[in-house]
Design an enzyme around this catalytic site. Structure first.
Site, PDB file in Angstrom:
ATOM      1  N   ASP A 104      14.908  -1.078   4.715  1.00 35.07           N
ATOM      2  CA  ASP A 104      16.679  -0.247   4.956  1.00 35.07           C
ATOM      3  C   ASP A 104      16.943   0.785   3.689  1.00 35.07           C
ATOM      4  OD1 ASP A 104      16.675  -1.460   7.388  1.00 35.07           O
ATOM      5  OD2 ASP A 104      17.435  -3.182   6.560  1.00 35.07           O
TER       6      ASP A 104
ATOM      7  N   ASP B  72       0.916  -1.109   0.381  1.00 32.77           N
ATOM      8  CA  ASP B  72      -0.278  -0.466   0.165  1.00 32.77           C
ATOM      9  C   ASP B  72       0.780   1.442  -0.083  1.00 32.77           C
ATOM     10  OD1 ASP B  72      -2.280  -0.984  -0.174  1.00 32.77           O
ATOM     11  OD2 ASP B  72      -2.803  -1.518   1.995  1.00 32.77           O
TER      12      ASP B  72
END
Length: 291
Positions: free
Chosen positions: A243, A215
């Site tokens: 990350d 999403d």
């Protein structure tokens, strides 16, 4: 302005599996590979690949010389990485046929930080410098307190979420970068809107970036709110997606990019990362993202 990432360095042992191992089950893996990882290392490499000069502070074991070589190869400053007796941190990662993963973490030397080492590192940083943190090292509360006293801008990715975070003074954090699971753990809420509302009420002066998997992502700061959809690709390994996003988000702030432009570039970088195997090796260079 300098950027310091005080974080983990891990060897990642990645096992390809049909499904995640269940309680009591013995499962043969379809393959195994070893990569360099650790949220700290991954985010330092993401910063460097995004064009940001970054200092990494952390600890490796006697088996960790390869981390220094990797950091130097990727232009991450290793001045504040020290070697200790014992083993470096490592993870055991299962990746299923849909590219979802689960991770078992062994802290090793990442969990042997001392206040003396923390103070030695922070001596070289001043007001206005940026400190990036995750929760794969010990004494996180001490690092936050010391950096706040110096006037550093503190960015926290509260992952993995555990009791160590409960003793940290979160009011000292300038920017939270977290996914929906960490958002629920931080607030007790499951719906993104409720997570963001709770964070705004609890930490009214903090910027919040909430990543939501398929999403996309949402940025919130006081009355500002921006959303970004994902860039759809065939996912191979999602291990370094968050990350990569973190590194490119911090890079966007340093470059003075608008939040919408920064979120779009983060989405592009993360899409490239999930289309490749491994953690640190999957993170793209700035030039690849901006084609």
């Amino acid at each position: 302005m300098k950027v310091l990432n005080f974080g983990s360095l891990n060897y990642d042992y990645v096992y390809q599996v049909e499904h995640m191992v269940r309680a009591g089950e013995t499962l043969a893996s379809l393959g195994m590979e070893r990569f360099f990882g650790g949220k700290g290392l991954n985010q330092s490499i993401a910063l460097a690949k995004a064009g940001v000069p970054v200092y990494h502070a952390g600890q490796i074991g006697e088996d960790g010389e390869a981390f220094l070589d990797l950091c130097r190869k990727n232009h991450v400053d290793t001045s504040y990485i020290r070697m200790l007796p014992g083993k470096s941190g490592h993870t055991i990662i299962q990746v299923d046929k849909t590219a979802q993963n689960c991770i078992l973490l062994y802290g090793g030397t990442n969990r042997e930080m001392t206040e003396e080492f923390i103070d030695t590192v922070l001596t070289d940083f001043d007001r206005g410098d940026i400190l990036l943190l995750q929760n794969e090292i010990n004494l996180l509360d001490v690092i936050i307190d010391r950096a706040y006293e110096k006037g550093m801008t503190i960015i926290l990715n509260p992952s993995p979420f555990d009791n160590a975070l409960s003793v940290c003074d979160m009011s000292k954090i300038s920017i939270f970068l977290m996914n929906e699971v960490e958002g629920e753990q931080m607030t007790g809420e499951r719906e993104p809107e409720k997570i963001l509302s709770c964070m705004k009420k609890t930490y009214p002066e903090a910027q919040v970036v909430l990543t939501l998997g398929s999403d996309g992502s949402v940025y919130q700061y006081k009355e500002e709110r921006y959303a970004q959809e994902i860039i759809k690709v065939k996912a191979v390994d999602t291990t370094a997606a968050g990350d990569t996003f973190t590194g490119y988000f911090v890079a966007g702030l340093l470059e003075g990019k608008s939040i919408p432009d920064t979120l779009l570039r983060c989405a592009k970088a993360s899409a490239i990362a999930v289309s490749r195997k491994g953690a640190a090796p999957s993170i793209p260079y700035k030039e690849e993202v901006e084609i």
